[in-house]
Design an enzyme around this catalytic site. Structure first.
Site, short mmCIF file in Angstrom:
data_model
loop_
_atom_site.label_atom_id
_atom_site.label_comp_id
_atom_site.label_asym_id
_atom_site.label_seq_id
_atom_site.Cartn_x
_atom_site.Cartn_y
_atom_site.Cartn_z
CG HIS A 17 39.84 -19.73 78.22
ND1 HIS A 17 38.84 -20.65 78.40
CD2 HIS A 17 40.49 -19.64 79.41
CE1 HIS A 17 38.88 -21.08 79.64
NE2 HIS A 17 39.87 -20.49 80.27
CD GLU A 18 42.73 -17.16 80.99
OE1 GLU A 18 42.13 -16.74 82.00
OE2 GLU A 18 43.06 -18.35 80.86
CD GLU A 92 38.56 -22.64 83.57
OE1 GLU A 92 39.07 -22.60 82.43
OE2 GLU A 92 38.73 -21.72 84.40
#
Length: 174
Positions: A17-18, A92
């Site tokens: 995700h990062e 996000e």
């Protein structure tokens, strides 16, 4: 705390995700949006001060409405901030999708988000004025907040993020 809370697959999902933020150039996009929001806030401040000290309109002040200018000077920065929060929430979702694709297991990130969310719910940090500005640095907002604080959150609702990741699994199996 997440080193003890998550298993290896979930750690991989969080790291993916990062890395998704990096791959999607989210820092660049967020910086541009923040700069535009800051410019709007600066212009609004200048209009506010001009309205207070009578600097709007010509010498005769015909055709100028200081109350309308003052209202816009208050509303414009609020709209800019809401747009900035919306862009952040969109980024996000994008990082979730990209990260899930990178690690090949959307459920790893979904399970990690579920555990992190439960941990934040059970042990929220007490926010003092100014600390909310650091909420975007966390995977889930760690601060206790009311519905207005949640509306201005930089992260989308955790339940929606998890649901979208679980939908990805269904799409991958087809």
């Amino acid at each position: 705390g997440i080193m003890r809370m998550l298993n290896d697959d979930e750690h991989e999902g969080v790291m993916a995700h990062e890395l998704g933020h990096v791959k999607n150039r989210d820092i660049l996009i967020s910086s541009v949006v923040a700069t535009i929001a800051g410019a709007i806030a600066m212009l609004a401040s200048m209009v506010r001060w001009a309205a207070i000290f009578g600097g709007l309109g010509g010498r005769d002040n015909e055709g100028s409405n200081p109350f309308a200018a003052l209202a816009m000077a208050i509303v414009a920065p609020l709209i800019a901030m809401l747009v900035q929060m919306a862009v952040s929430r969109t980024r996000e979702f994008s990082a979730d999708r990209t990260g899930a694709e990178m690690c090949g297991n959307p459920l790893a990130l979904a399970n990690a988000l579920r555990k992190i969310h439960m941990g934040v719910q059970h042990y929220p940090m007490q926010a003092t004025p100014g600390h909310e500005a650091s909420a975007h640095l966390f995977i889930a907002n760690p601060f206790k907040g009311n519905s207005i604080v949640n509306m201005l959150s930089t992260h989308p609702p955790m339940e929606e993020r998890i649901a979208r990741l679980e939908q990805m699994v269904y799409g991958m199996r087809r």
